[in-house]
Design an enzyme around this catalytic site. Sequence first.
Site, mmCIF file in Angstrom:
data_model
loop_
_atom_site.group_PDB
_atom_site.id
_atom_site.type_symbol
_atom_site.label_atom_id
_atom_site.label_comp_id
_atom_site.label_asym_id
_atom_site.label_seq_id
_atom_site.Cartn_x
_atom_site.Cartn_y
_atom_site.Cartn_z
ATOM 1 C CD GLN A 126 -2.641 1.115 2.660
ATOM 2 O OE1 GLN A 126 -2.230 0.499 3.642
ATOM 3 N NE2 GLN A 126 -3.801 1.719 2.662
ATOM 4 C CD GLU A 244 -5.754 -0.180 6.735
ATOM 5 O OE1 GLU A 244 -4.626 -0.433 7.195
ATOM 6 O OE2 GLU A 244 -5.994 0.835 6.055
#
Length: 400
Positions: A126, A244
């Site tokens: 990420q 998330e």
Amino acid sequence: MDLVFTEEEQSFRHAVRQFLRDHVQPEIRRKVIESRDLSRSEMVTWTRILNKKGWSVPHWPEEYGGTGWTPVQHYIFNEELQMYPVRGLPDFGATMVGPVIYTFGNEAQKKYYLPRIANAEDWWCQGFSEPGAGSDLASLQTRAVRDGDDYIVNGQKIWTTLAQYADWMFCLVRTNPDVKKQQGISFLLIDMKAPGVTVRPIQMIDGGHEVNEVFFDNVRVPIENLVGEENRGWDYAKFLLGNERVSIATVGVSKERIRRVRDLAAQTRVGEELLIDQSAFRRKVAALEIQLKALEVTQLRVVASQSKRQRGIQDPASAILKIKGSEIAQATSELLLDVVGPYALPALSKADLESDNNAPIGPDWAATIAPAYFNIRKVSIYGGSNEIQKNIIAKAILGL
């Protein structure tokens, strides 16, 4: 909402539990319990076992390889994985970028990337945080300038988890510096082997190498690697971060850690008394179990509301899950540290052990507990710091 699972749901739980017993190698389970690192091949192997069963991306729509399970079944499945415990590849592919691609990506992107994510063909990282853009992510400065059929990317990302293993990065870049900062960001998929990408390790407080700096020096990224529309990346990032934050609650992980605390405390003597029999210790464990039960009920409420919410719109209560989940994870790791006491020395590398004349003073499994404690300090920061989550709660839930 009904907090009692139906017969069908209980049967599903037993089926998942039996599958784990039949397919997880004892050595893998032991390593996860003891907070030891799994190798890439171990994580890939487990992910592919799940994929063969059709369970590697259960939360995806069925047309992309999902299971069609109810929200409650998803909850049960994740809890069983966490409590067993076992883990596959990090969440960056299946939980984060995968849903962004099937929700906002084009057909070519879906056809190419989604099967590869499901079968662990690619490892993702990420690319969000930067040295000057962490909690204030919209201030990011990594630039992507259009040049024919490519973007030219320059800049730096930081705290990039496991980038040293990654094949691909999903990355937020600034494509328009002349508008409000949230409106000039795009979402790119970047090949980590492309010329101009440099990964530099950051040694963490636990002595491990989990996070990295990543530098982009005139990296060419084809325009077909743009997900969705140019300058709409902020919307996609918010969608991703909502997923998330829900996963950060990790109720099953905390349940397993408390179980381990109880087991070890039943074997640990303080003077003539077992630690588990000390009233002060028992009160501390009980207080944490009460908090965990409250978190579990809150998570079940979020699960129950999912079917009523529009796809892609996250429940603001996920911010509560993020805050309390991270706080309880830290508290359980601290409790485990209390049990092990001076035996919880930082784990040494094989080279360090061979060059040291002094043998470890405690059991081998205890040496991972202090590093795990230090590592878990980070969970209140990533996925949006807890302070930012409190702002979300104040605005979206309390209306302040």
